[in-house]
Design a protein around this motif. Sequence first.
Motif, PDB file in Angstrom:
ATOM      1  N   GLY A  48      -3.786  28.269  53.230  1.00 46.43           N
ATOM      2  CA  GLY A  48      -4.736  27.158  53.121  1.00 46.43           C
ATOM      3  C   GLY A  48      -4.193  25.888  53.762  1.00 46.43           C
ATOM      4  N   SER A  49      -2.949  25.928  54.223  1.00 49.18           N
ATOM      5  CA  SER A  49      -2.338  24.739  54.829  1.00 49.18           C
ATOM      6  C   SER A  49      -2.777  24.597  56.287  1.00 49.18           C
ATOM      7  CB  SER A  49      -0.808  24.837  54.753  1.00 49.18           C
ATOM      8  OG  SER A  49      -0.230  23.869  55.613  1.00 49.18           O
ATOM      9  N   LEU A  50      -3.540  23.560  56.580  1.00 49.53           N
ATOM     10  CA  LEU A  50      -3.995  23.336  57.966  1.00 49.53           C
ATOM     11  C   LEU A  50      -2.804  23.009  58.864  1.00 49.53           C
ATOM     12  CD1 LEU A  50      -7.273  21.286  57.323  1.00 49.53           C
ATOM     13  CD2 LEU A  50      -7.059  23.706  57.913  1.00 49.53           C
ATOM     14  N   THR A  51      -1.782  22.393  58.288  1.00 47.84           N
ATOM     15  CA  THR A  51      -0.577  22.078  59.078  1.00 47.84           C
ATOM     16  C   THR A  51       0.093  23.363  59.560  1.00 47.84           C
ATOM     17  OG1 THR A  51      -0.265  20.097  57.758  1.00 47.84           O
ATOM     18  CG2 THR A  51       1.641  20.859  59.015  1.00 47.84           C
ATOM     19  N   TRP A  52       0.292  24.309  58.644  1.00 47.30           N
ATOM     20  CA  TRP A  52       0.953  25.562  59.030  1.00 47.30           C
ATOM     21  C   TRP A  52       0.053  26.415  59.931  1.00 47.30           C
ATOM     22  CZ3 TRP A  52       3.177  26.808  53.463  1.00 47.30           C
ATOM     23  CH2 TRP A  52       4.349  26.074  53.288  1.00 47.30           C
ATOM     24  N   LEU A  53      -1.259  26.465  59.607  1.00 44.26           N
ATOM     25  CA  LEU A  53      -2.174  27.313  60.395  1.00 44.26           C
ATOM     26  C   LEU A  53      -2.309  26.828  61.834  1.00 44.26           C
ATOM     27  CD1 LEU A  53      -5.126  27.988  57.903  1.00 44.26           C
ATOM     28  CD2 LEU A  53      -3.304  29.555  58.561  1.00 44.26           C
ATOM     29  N   HIS A  63       4.595  28.516  63.548  1.00 43.51           N
ATOM     30  CA  HIS A  63       4.635  28.991  62.159  1.00 43.51           C
ATOM     31  C   HIS A  63       4.064  30.409  62.065  1.00 43.51           C
ATOM     32  CE1 HIS A  63       4.105  29.183  57.825  1.00 43.51           C
ATOM     33  NE2 HIS A  63       4.904  28.129  57.750  1.00 43.51           N
ATOM     34  N   PRO A  64       4.687  31.274  61.245  1.00 46.34           N
ATOM     35  CA  PRO A  64       4.193  32.661  61.132  1.00 46.34           C
ATOM     36  C   PRO A  64       2.730  32.756  60.676  1.00 46.34           C
ATOM     37  CG  PRO A  64       6.167  32.311  59.750  1.00 46.34           C
ATOM     38  CD  PRO A  64       5.930  31.037  60.493  1.00 46.34           C
ATOM     39  N   TYR A  65       2.239  31.777  59.913  1.00 46.16           N
ATOM     40  CA  TYR A  65       0.839  31.847  59.440  1.00 46.16           C
ATOM     41  C   TYR A  65      -0.171  31.551  60.557  1.00 46.16           C
ATOM     42  CZ  TYR A  65       2.616  31.965  54.601  1.00 46.16           C
ATOM     43  OH  TYR A  65       3.240  32.304  53.433  1.00 46.16           O
ATOM     44  N   HIS A  66       0.320  31.007  61.686  1.00 45.39           N
ATOM     45  CA  HIS A  66      -0.586  30.687  62.797  1.00 45.39           C
ATOM     46  C   HIS A  66      -1.380  31.912  63.232  1.00 45.39           C
ATOM     47  CE1 HIS A  66      -1.675  29.712  67.039  1.00 45.39           C
ATOM     48  NE2 HIS A  66      -1.782  28.486  66.550  1.00 45.39           N
ATOM     49  N   GLU A 103       7.760  26.707  46.247  1.00 41.35           N
ATOM     50  CA  GLU A 103       9.152  26.691  45.793  1.00 41.35           C
ATOM     51  C   GLU A 103       9.555  25.327  45.238  1.00 41.35           C
ATOM     52  OE1 GLU A 103      11.580  28.483  48.904  1.00 41.35           O
ATOM     53  OE2 GLU A 103      11.306  30.401  47.895  1.00 41.35           O
ATOM     54  N   ARG A 104       8.707  24.812  44.371  1.00 41.11           N
ATOM     55  CA  ARG A 104       8.948  23.540  43.653  1.00 41.11           C
ATOM     56  C   ARG A 104       9.070  22.331  44.573  1.00 41.11           C
ATOM     57  NH1 ARG A 104      12.348  24.448  38.116  1.00 41.11           N
ATOM     58  NH2 ARG A 104      11.620  26.558  37.623  1.00 41.11           N
ATOM     59  N   SER A 105       8.671  22.475  45.850  1.00 39.17           N
ATOM     60  CA  SER A 105       8.712  21.329  46.768  1.00 39.17           C
ATOM     61  C   SER A 105       7.327  21.144  47.361  1.00 39.17           C
ATOM     62  CB  SER A 105       9.681  21.587  47.920  1.00 39.17           C
ATOM     63  OG  SER A 105      10.977  21.695  47.429  1.00 39.17           O
ATOM     64  N   GLN A 106       7.029  19.911  47.777  1.00 40.77           N
ATOM     65  CA  GLN A 106       5.715  19.648  48.363  1.00 40.77           C
ATOM     66  C   GLN A 106       5.522  20.437  49.640  1.00 40.77           C
ATOM     67  OE1 GLN A 106       4.978  15.322  48.369  1.00 40.77           O
ATOM     68  NE2 GLN A 106       3.078  15.977  47.369  1.00 40.77           N
ATOM     69  N   ALA A 107       4.375  21.070  49.756  1.00 38.93           N
ATOM     70  CA  ALA A 107       4.014  21.805  50.971  1.00 38.93           C
ATOM     71  C   ALA A 107       3.050  20.935  51.769  1.00 38.93           C
ATOM     72  CB  ALA A 107       3.363  23.134  50.593  1.00 38.93           C
ATOM     73  N   PRO A 108       2.981  21.144  53.089  1.00 37.86           N
ATOM     74  CA  PRO A 108       2.073  20.308  53.888  1.00 37.86           C
ATOM     75  C   PRO A 108       0.614  20.728  53.696  1.00 37.86           C
ATOM     76  CG  PRO A 108       3.144  21.943  55.278  1.00 37.86           C
ATOM     77  CD  PRO A 108       3.734  22.108  53.906  1.00 37.86           C
ATOM     78  N   TRP A 109      -0.291  19.775  53.656  1.00 35.58           N
ATOM     79  CA  TRP A 109      -1.728  20.090  53.534  1.00 35.58           C
ATOM     80  C   TRP A 109      -2.204  20.840  54.755  1.00 35.58           C
ATOM     81  CZ3 TRP A 109      -3.220  19.675  48.837  1.00 35.58           C
ATOM     82  CH2 TRP A 109      -2.773  18.633  48.022  1.00 35.58           C
ATOM     83  N   LYS A 117      -8.896  28.630  50.527  1.00 39.05           N
ATOM     84  CA  LYS A 117      -7.720  28.001  49.924  1.00 39.05           C
ATOM     85  C   LYS A 117      -7.553  26.562  50.411  1.00 39.05           C
ATOM     86  CE  LYS A 117      -6.448  31.558  47.389  1.00 39.05           C
ATOM     87  NZ  LYS A 117      -6.463  31.540  45.919  1.00 39.05           N
ATOM     88  N   THR A 118      -7.979  26.278  51.651  1.00 37.61           N
ATOM     89  CA  THR A 118      -7.983  24.872  52.102  1.00 37.61           C
ATOM     90  C   THR A 118      -8.957  24.076  51.227  1.00 37.61           C
ATOM     91  OG1 THR A 118      -7.622  25.651  54.367  1.00 37.61           O
ATOM     92  CG2 THR A 118      -8.256  23.351  54.113  1.00 37.61           C
TER      93      THR A 118
END
Length: 240
Positions: free
Chosen positions: A143-148, A153-156, A234-240, A167-168
């Motif tokens: 759902g992360s537009l940054t990763w997609l 990034h592997p999710y691309h 993993e308990r850290s902020q993920a990019p939107w 999920k976005t």
Amino acid sequence: MTNKSVLITGANKSIGYETARQLGLLGYRIWLGSRDAERGAIAAQKLSAEGIDVRVIAIDVADDESVKNAAATVSAANGKLDVLINNAGIPGSYTAPGAQELSEIETVYQTNVFGPIRTTQAFLPLLRASGQANVVMISSGLGSLTWLSDPAHPYHAVNILAYNSSKTALNAITVSLAKDFAKDGIKVNAADPGYTKTDFNHHTGYRTVEQAADTIVWLAGQDASGPTGGFYFERSQAPW
Ligand SMILES: NC(=O)c1ccc[n+]([C@@H]2O[C@H](COP(=O)([O-])OP(=O)(O)OC[C@H]3O[C@@H](n4cnc5c(N)ncnc54)[C@H](OP(=O)(O)O)[C@@H]3O)[C@@H](O)[C@H]2O)c1
């Protein structure tokens, strides 16, 4: 130990079940959400055997009546709910975005997008009654537009229109509800469990359900000083 209660949707197996197990071992009263009564009963028996205070609750998050009935049951038994974990989700098919049927997209959204809204709204009076409640949305890195949109990034390469956009949307819903509920002492955060070995992906994931549940349990246990309106991996902020 705690005197807190938590409801987890889709908790009869996989990430939801493991989340119920970890919170149960911390002393929470578990409302184990399952859309199928028998699957829920079997899962609850296993948790009960570990000494966990668990009750099965029938809840199909795509069904208004089912969600309302579940809220009425918890209200009658407890009068409040301290933690709501919107975990139930479905993947839909891996179809080329230009060809994915609208009817399938609607089905995915009914569970992944409208389900968490429907459930959170139905339980809102009970969450308010807690005084300090946590809502955890089980989102996804997909759902992360940054990763997609990052070719490195592997999710691309994982371009699933219905699921990813659901999920976005859930992330956007998290931000919206967090702002609205701040005055009620209710925190709303989203968790990405990571690519986890479950029925969801025919056990192709690389993470265990124990690893997936860790951030969810961490968010469920936040006190009044904790964050709200965030997205965590993993308990850290993920990019939107
Ligand atoms: N596994 C991963 O790699 C991964 C990665 C990122 C995010 N996620 C998210 O994590 C959550 C849990 O995934 P999982 O891997 O544990 O999936 P799973 O093994 O397929 O389990 C999904 C659970 O949700 C329930 N469910 C589905 N539709 C429902 C509905 N309408 N009402 C109530 N319950 C419903 C299922 O019930 P039945 O047993 O009755 O089908 C099951 O208990 C999902 O939201 C998923 O999108 C998973």
